[in-house]
Write a protein that holds these residues in place. Structure first.
Motif, PDB file in Angstrom:
ATOM      1  N   ASN A  48     -13.300  -5.029  -3.752  1.00 13.49           N
ATOM      2  CA  ASN A  48     -13.979  -3.113  -3.829  1.00 13.49           C
ATOM      3  C   ASN A  48     -14.068  -3.041  -4.586  1.00 13.49           C
ATOM      4  O   ASN A  48     -13.497  -1.608  -5.668  1.00 13.49           O
ATOM      5  CB  ASN A  48     -13.178  -2.125  -3.503  1.00 13.49           C
ATOM      6  CG  ASN A  48     -11.774  -2.441  -1.713  1.00 13.49           C
ATOM      7  OD1 ASN A  48     -12.988  -3.310  -0.878  1.00 13.49           O
ATOM      8  ND2 ASN A  48     -10.559  -2.632  -1.705  1.00 13.49           N
ATOM      9  N   LEU A  49     -14.966  -3.386  -5.936  1.00  9.77           N
ATOM     10  CA  LEU A  49     -15.525  -3.082  -6.974  1.00  9.77           C
ATOM     11  C   LEU A  49     -16.929  -2.531  -6.863  1.00  9.77           C
ATOM     12  O   LEU A  49     -17.430  -2.439  -5.491  1.00  9.77           O
ATOM     13  CB  LEU A  49     -16.754  -4.087  -8.064  1.00  9.77           C
ATOM     14  CG  LEU A  49     -15.538  -4.987  -8.264  1.00  9.77           C
ATOM     15  CD1 LEU A  49     -16.718  -5.987  -9.081  1.00  9.77           C
ATOM     16  CD2 LEU A  49     -14.456  -4.491  -9.650  1.00  9.77           C
ATOM     17  N   MET A  90      -3.985  -1.924  -8.463  1.00  7.54           N
ATOM     18  CA  MET A  90      -4.077  -2.881  -7.492  1.00  7.54           C
ATOM     19  C   MET A  90      -5.176  -3.228  -7.122  1.00  7.54           C
ATOM     20  O   MET A  90      -6.654  -2.862  -7.701  1.00  7.54           O
ATOM     21  CB  MET A  90      -4.010  -1.514  -6.072  1.00  7.54           C
ATOM     22  CG  MET A  90      -4.350  -2.236  -4.873  1.00  7.54           C
ATOM     23  SD  MET A  90      -2.838  -1.142  -4.124  1.00  7.54           S
ATOM     24  CE  MET A  90      -2.752  -2.256  -2.229  1.00  7.54           C
ATOM     25  N   ARG A 113      -0.499   6.663  -9.474  1.00  8.31           N
ATOM     26  CA  ARG A 113      -1.554   5.548  -9.209  1.00  8.31           C
ATOM     27  C   ARG A 113      -1.935   4.861 -10.307  1.00  8.31           C
ATOM     28  O   ARG A 113      -2.882   3.992 -11.203  1.00  8.31           O
ATOM     29  CB  ARG A 113      -2.739   6.187  -7.440  1.00  8.31           C
ATOM     30  CG  ARG A 113      -2.039   6.187  -6.449  1.00  8.31           C
ATOM     31  CD  ARG A 113      -3.332   6.786  -6.096  1.00  8.31           C
ATOM     32  NE  ARG A 113      -3.072   6.905  -4.217  1.00  8.31           N
ATOM     33  CZ  ARG A 113      -3.524   7.717  -3.562  1.00  8.31           C
ATOM     34  NH1 ARG A 113      -4.201   8.452  -4.331  1.00  8.31           N
ATOM     35  NH2 ARG A 113      -2.444   7.654  -2.246  1.00  8.31           N
ATOM     36  N   ALA A 114      -1.903   5.721 -11.026  1.00  9.84           N
ATOM     37  CA  ALA A 114      -2.475   6.210 -12.885  1.00  9.84           C
ATOM     38  C   ALA A 114      -2.243   4.382 -13.728  1.00  9.84           C
ATOM     39  O   ALA A 114      -2.199   3.374 -14.394  1.00  9.84           O
ATOM     40  CB  ALA A 114      -2.658   6.612 -13.842  1.00  9.84           C
ATOM     41  N   ASN A 121       1.512   2.580  -3.701  1.00  7.60           N
ATOM     42  CA  ASN A 121       1.342   3.766  -4.531  1.00  7.60           C
ATOM     43  C   ASN A 121       0.050   4.770  -3.468  1.00  7.60           C
ATOM     44  O   ASN A 121      -0.589   4.708  -3.840  1.00  7.60           O
ATOM     45  CB  ASN A 121      -0.343   2.976  -5.787  1.00  7.60           C
ATOM     46  CG  ASN A 121      -1.037   2.411  -4.247  1.00  7.60           C
ATOM     47  OD1 ASN A 121      -0.945   2.423  -3.146  1.00  7.60           O
ATOM     48  ND2 ASN A 121      -2.107   1.863  -4.969  1.00  7.60           N
ATOM     49  N   LEU A 164      -1.653   4.283  -0.647  1.00  2.00           N
ATOM     50  CA  LEU A 164      -3.140   4.460   0.325  1.00  2.00           C
ATOM     51  C   LEU A 164      -2.123   4.569   1.832  1.00  2.00           C
ATOM     52  O   LEU A 164      -3.030   4.792   2.185  1.00  2.00           O
ATOM     53  CB  LEU A 164      -3.173   3.274  -0.148  1.00  2.00           C
ATOM     54  CG  LEU A 164      -3.925   3.172  -1.487  1.00  2.00           C
ATOM     55  CD1 LEU A 164      -4.695   1.445  -1.392  1.00  2.00           C
ATOM     56  CD2 LEU A 164      -5.049   4.486  -1.616  1.00  2.00           C
ATOM     57  N   GLU A 165      -0.880   4.183   1.502  1.00  2.79           N
ATOM     58  CA  GLU A 165      -0.487   4.415   3.592  1.00  2.79           C
ATOM     59  C   GLU A 165       0.829   5.288   2.978  1.00  2.79           C
ATOM     60  O   GLU A 165       1.552   5.417   1.976  1.00  2.79           O
ATOM     61  CB  GLU A 165       0.323   3.246   3.653  1.00  2.79           C
ATOM     62  CG  GLU A 165      -0.388   2.193   4.032  1.00  2.79           C
ATOM     63  CD  GLU A 165      -1.882   2.617   4.891  1.00  2.79           C
ATOM     64  OE1 GLU A 165      -1.693   3.551   5.987  1.00  2.79           O
ATOM     65  OE2 GLU A 165      -3.248   1.593   5.392  1.00  2.79           O
ATOM     66  N   PHE A 201      -7.498  -5.300  -4.311  1.00  2.00           N
ATOM     67  CA  PHE A 201      -8.031  -5.627  -3.266  1.00  2.00           C
ATOM     68  C   PHE A 201      -8.215  -7.959  -2.438  1.00  2.00           C
ATOM     69  O   PHE A 201      -8.902  -8.075  -3.947  1.00  2.00           O
ATOM     70  CB  PHE A 201      -8.820  -5.010  -2.818  1.00  2.00           C
ATOM     71  CG  PHE A 201      -7.947  -3.450  -3.258  1.00  2.00           C
ATOM     72  CD1 PHE A 201      -7.449  -3.131  -2.228  1.00  2.00           C
ATOM     73  CD2 PHE A 201      -8.191  -3.083  -3.945  1.00  2.00           C
ATOM     74  CE1 PHE A 201      -6.995  -1.072  -2.578  1.00  2.00           C
ATOM     75  CE2 PHE A 201      -7.771  -1.489  -4.213  1.00  2.00           C
ATOM     76  CZ  PHE A 201      -7.384  -1.104  -3.740  1.00  2.00           C
ATOM     77  N   ARG A 216       0.921  -1.212   0.309  1.00  2.00           N
ATOM     78  CA  ARG A 216      -0.174  -0.260  -0.050  1.00  2.00           C
ATOM     79  C   ARG A 216       1.408   1.416  -0.071  1.00  2.00           C
ATOM     80  O   ARG A 216       0.261   2.504  -0.374  1.00  2.00           O
ATOM     81  CB  ARG A 216      -1.102  -0.153   1.041  1.00  2.00           C
ATOM     82  CG  ARG A 216      -2.206  -1.133   1.130  1.00  2.00           C
ATOM     83  CD  ARG A 216      -2.597  -1.134   2.725  1.00  2.00           C
ATOM     84  NE  ARG A 216      -3.291   0.058   3.272  1.00  2.00           N
ATOM     85  CZ  ARG A 216      -4.431  -0.206   2.714  1.00  2.00           C
ATOM     86  NH1 ARG A 216      -5.181  -0.734   1.555  1.00  2.00           N
ATOM     87  NH2 ARG A 216      -4.684   1.139   3.700  1.00  2.00           N
ATOM     88  N   HIS A 231       0.225  15.917  -4.665  1.00  2.00           N
ATOM     89  CA  HIS A 231      -0.899  15.229  -5.133  1.00  2.00           C
ATOM     90  C   HIS A 231      -0.660  15.150  -6.087  1.00  2.00           C
ATOM     91  O   HIS A 231      -0.773  13.615  -7.063  1.00  2.00           O
ATOM     92  CB  HIS A 231      -2.110  16.060  -4.498  1.00  2.00           C
ATOM     93  CG  HIS A 231      -2.568  16.235  -3.149  1.00  2.00           C
ATOM     94  ND1 HIS A 231      -3.013  14.951  -2.505  1.00  2.00           N
ATOM     95  CD2 HIS A 231      -2.499  17.122  -2.084  1.00  2.00           C
ATOM     96  CE1 HIS A 231      -2.614  15.568  -1.459  1.00  2.00           C
ATOM     97  NE2 HIS A 231      -2.486  16.269  -0.564  1.00  2.00           N
ATOM     98  N   ASN A 261      -1.648  11.259  -8.043  1.00  2.00           N
ATOM     99  CA  ASN A 261      -2.713  10.914  -8.676  1.00  2.00           C
ATOM    100  C   ASN A 261      -1.736  10.431  -9.954  1.00  2.00           C
ATOM    101  O   ASN A 261      -2.229   8.588 -10.356  1.00  2.00           O
ATOM    102  CB  ASN A 261      -3.587  11.942  -9.285  1.00  2.00           C
ATOM    103  CG  ASN A 261      -4.103  12.147  -8.294  1.00  2.00           C
ATOM    104  OD1 ASN A 261      -4.489  11.337  -7.137  1.00  2.00           O
ATOM    105  ND2 ASN A 261      -4.224  13.396  -7.908  1.00  2.00           N
ATOM    106  N   ALA A 290      -8.493  -2.486 -13.349  1.00  2.00           N
ATOM    107  CA  ALA A 290      -6.953  -2.462 -12.784  1.00  2.00           C
ATOM    108  C   ALA A 290      -5.816  -1.843 -14.460  1.00  2.00           C
ATOM    109  O   ALA A 290      -5.512  -1.320 -14.540  1.00  2.00           O
ATOM    110  CB  ALA A 290      -6.336  -3.215 -12.130  1.00  2.00           C
TER     111      ALA A 290
END
Ligand SMILES: Nc1ncnc2c1ncn2[C@@H]1O[C@H](COP(=O)(O)OP(=O)(O)OP(=O)(O)O)[C@@H](O)[C@H]1O
Ligand SMILES: [Mg+2]
Lengths: 287, 251
Positions: free
Chosen positions: B97-98, B91, B86-87, B58, B60-61, B93, B55, B79, B83, B160
């Motif tokens: 997480n749909l 990822m 991340r693109a 990307n 997320l943490e 999960f 995490r 930021h 972003n 993804a």
């Protein structure tokens, strides 16, 4: 043998019937009966029909106040609710201040406060700005010439109701947003969406579906609380009733009619909310 | 052919990553690199910090300290950079997480439209191609709650992939699945690995690790205990703790 069986059967159908009776919505039947009696009065009793037509003059105002104030409250509530879940401390604190103040004040006091303190204060500030800008805008700029009287008591009443309910709806929206699992935001962010995009396309569409039933109930509450605008002399149905009573002293007839009008509207609306909830329950997506 | 292998920059570089949650040390100084096109599998007991490492890649943490580069770009608090990275980093999960309010197709189209700025037609075309790739083109118009766990996870992988990521991160992608659905997801991942996708996979599926990994990392208590090739890792682990862990799960 056969006789005992048939007796057992009979008692069981009897108890079924009793159960069926006890499950009837008696409260609704009672209300409908009371309504029918009143309707009969409206049609046959001259006094009642006069009162009904008097009060009906306020119905447009009642509905108008409710609709406009509620729409504004939803917008305010959404903004403040987003503020309540924001990680920006300034935004969070501003939103929380608003919500806490609203929750700590009686609505009646809020109405007086908005009408007679905030509105004049707003124009005092506006006039001062207008005064300061005379060199730029001239002697007749609108900031200098406008004053408190430009805002009708109807408008002030609606602003007050919108502010009050905006505070409640903020918490409704906050709860709705927080009820969406953390994984949704993470999935959206992991795809490269910004916080705002994730809110707009992923979190809010789900959260809003969840808060629709409570919003519906709040709409009903707003319809009832719209009666408070009568304290500012706004001529909604409550104010019409008060005016009629003060001239005629026909208390029971007038307030029976007033109660009848509110109940008709609120019961129809709450049945609508319940119907919507059931439909939502069957399909979690609510579509 | 003529490319100089050493000129290829690593896809992921992590230097001395530390992550604390309050007083808990989740990750205690982890360094690793993943070359382009390689598959890194991370295994380890629960709470050893595997998810946290993933995490952090990307953002997320937010790491407590340490440096992370993805495709040559240093992750900072900016930021825009985050972003953008991340693109490029897909990822997947454990819990899929749909987005439950969108159909499978819309799930795959959304980020393409709002992040990649592709128009409707193009994102739909890409989405359908990715659904084809994960083997469920006929589920395009189903909502997530109408799909099995395995199908949901495959849609999540397709979602993804539709962003054309340079790296795919998987955090225990099969742990929430019924046994009969695990294979369909692993097959998709194996296929991806074969196609040359750079992947970091946290998993308890030792079969997958053995077949697909180029390298295996064993983590415990926020540290890398052993880093090894799959052959040696399973047949002749260097560390005692690795051996104990393998004995426990391969029993
Ligand atoms: N958001 C958080 N807040 C506080 N502590 C956390 C948080 N996330 C993880 N931790 C703690 O950090 C440590 C490492 O967690 P992590 O999820 O990375 O482990 P893991 O190896 O992925 O375990 P598992 O196999 O159970 O998924 C654990 O002790 C965990 O309790
Ligand atoms: Mg984990």
């Amino acid at each position: 043998m056969a006789a005992t069986q048939s007796i057992a059967k009979r008692t069981s159908t009897q108890s079924n019937f009793v159960q069926w009776l006890s499950r009837l919505p008696w409260w609704l039947l009672f209300l409908i009966l009371a309504g029918i009696i009143l309707l009969y009065q409206f049609l046959t009793n001259e006094l009642y029909s006069v009162i009904l037509s008097k009060l009906t003059q306020g119905i447009v105002t009642t509905i108008f106040v409710t609709l406009v104030a509620f729409t504004c409250a939803i917008i305010l509530g959404l903004i403040a609710g987003l503020g309540r879940v924001s990680r920006n401390r300034l935004i969070f604190n501003l939103a929380t201040l608003y919500v806490q103040v609203i929750r700590g004040l009686p609505m009646l006091v809020q109405i007086f406060y908005v009408a007679f303190v905030l509105t004049p204060a707003f124009f005092t500030v506006l006039n001062a700005i207008g005064m300061a800008l005379i060199p730029v805008l001239g002697e007749t700029n609108f900031m200098l010439t406008s004053n408190t009287q430009d805002v009708t008591l109807l408008a002030r009443a609606m602003i007050a109701l919108a502010l009050a309910y905006g505070g409640f709806e903020a918490e409704t929206f906050r709860a709705g947003i927080e009820s969406i699992g953390r994984g949704q935001m993470e999935a959206a962010r992991s795809l490269g969406m910004s916080y705002v995009q994730a809110m707009r396309y992923v979190i809010l569409p789900q959260a809003i579906r969840r808060v629709l039933p409570p919003l519906g109930n709040d709409f009903i509450a707003m319809l009832k609380d719209s009666s408070l605008v009568s304290v500012l002399g706004v001529r909604d149905i409550t104010q019409e009733a008060r005016l009629y009573v003060s001239a005629s002293f026909r208390y029971p007839e007038t307030y029976n009619t007033l109660a009848f009008m509110y109940l008709t509207m609120t019961i129809i609306l709450s049945l609508g909310v319940k119907w919507f909830e059931n439909r939502m329950g069957k399909n979690g997506r609510g579509s | 052919m003529g490319a100089v292998p050493s000129a290829k920059q690593p896809m992921i570089v992590i230097k001395n990553l530390v992550k604390q949650f309050g007083r808990i040390d989740a990750v205690n100084g982890v360094s690793l690199r993943v070359e382009q096109g390689k598959v890194l599998v991370i295994i380890g007991p629960s709470g050893s910090g595997k998810s946290t490492v993933l995490r952090c890649i990307n953002h997320l943490e937010v790491p407590t300290s340490g440096e992370i580069w993805v495709d040559g770009i240093r992750l900072t608090h900016n930021h825009k950079d985050i972003n953008a990275i991340r693109a490029e980093v897909g990822m997947v999960f454990q819990q899929f997480n749909l987005f439950p309010h969108l159909t499978a197709l819309e799930n795959i189209m959304l980020a393409q439209k709002v992040v990649r700025k592709r128009n409707r037609d193009e994102s739909e075309r890409v989405a359908r191609r990715q659904l084809e790739r994960v083997g469920i083109p006929e589920k395009a118009d189903n909502y997530p709650d109408q799909l099995s766990g395995g199908q949901q996870q495959r849609v999540a992988i397709a979602r993804a992939l539709a962003m054309n990521p340079k790296v795919m991160l998987f955090d225990e992608p099969t742990s929430a699945l019924d046994p009969e659905m695990i294979k369909e997801v692993l097959d998709v991942m194996q296929e991806l690995a074969k196609e040359g996708m750079t992947m970091v996979v946290v998993t308890h599926e030792m079969g997958f690790a053995r077949n697909a990994a180029d390298e295996i990392i064993f983590m415990d208590k926020g540290l890398i205990v052993e880093q090894n090739s799959p052959q040696e890792f399973f047949s002749d682990p260097r560390e005692e703790r690795t051996r104990a862990f393998l004995n426990q799960i391969l029993r």
